[in-house]
Scaffold this motif. Structure first.
Motif: not given
Length: 189
Positions: A93-101
């Protein structure tokens, strides 16, 4: 008396671990999740459980020889169980995260993305919004958003169109991509 104190300490530690588990369970029931981009909180809790088991193995031993035995042999019993648990819950369950403002940076959308491939690539996306607590995020979608591609080596975020996201206002964001069947619009209210 010494053994009684150890027993009480182990009981208190067990209650603390159960309280932490219950806390995370109640958060998940309300679509709230705790994570940061640098360290996995859930992985740390996972490791704490196995450290606690190791301490219990040594502490409940009655003789000095059994303490040495469990101190040396205990990791060989616990390590395979911990490894299998890690493979089941964290490796796959390798999940990466991207932050969008948002344009005026009043809102922050967090995109959790992952993929797997067997001939075609299946891309999965979860959307979270920031809450009042720094590490706690609220999940916006009930089920993971799924996109299937074939014969492309485009990144997960390009498949979603995250780099070209269009904010209608500070509360609504739309993703448009040639890989999507329809536009994806999220309301952060």
């Amino acid at each position: 008396m010494k053994y009684k104190n150890k027993k009480n300490i182990l009981k208190v530690l067990a209650i603390i671990l159960l309280a932490i588990d219950l806390f995370f369970y109640l958060l998940a029931l309300n679509n709230l999740y705790v994570f940061s981009s640098s360290v996995s909180i859930y992985f740390l809790i996972f490791v704490l459980h196995f450290i606690y088991l190791y301490i219990v193995l040594i502490a409940i031993s009655k003789t000095k020889e059994s303490k040495v035995f469990w101190g040396v042999i205990g990791p060989f019993f616990i390590a395979p169980i911990a490894t299998v648990g890690w493979l089941l819950f964290f490796y796959n369950n390798k999940v990466d995260y991207y932050y969008l403002s948002s344009p005026n940076t009043t809102q922050k959308l967090v995109i959790g993305y992952s993929n797997w491939s067997l001939g075609e690539t299946n891309h999965y996306y979860d959307f979270y919004k920031q809450t009042g607590f720094p590490l706690v995020k609220k999940r916006l979608n009930q089920e993971s958003f799924h996109v299937m591609t074939r014969g492309t080596d485009t990144s997960d975020l390009n498949v979603l169109g995250a780099y070209d996201a269009q904010w209608e206002n500070e509360q609504t964001v739309t993703f448009i991509s040639p890989y999507l069947d329809k536009e994806v619009t999220l309301n952060l209210k």
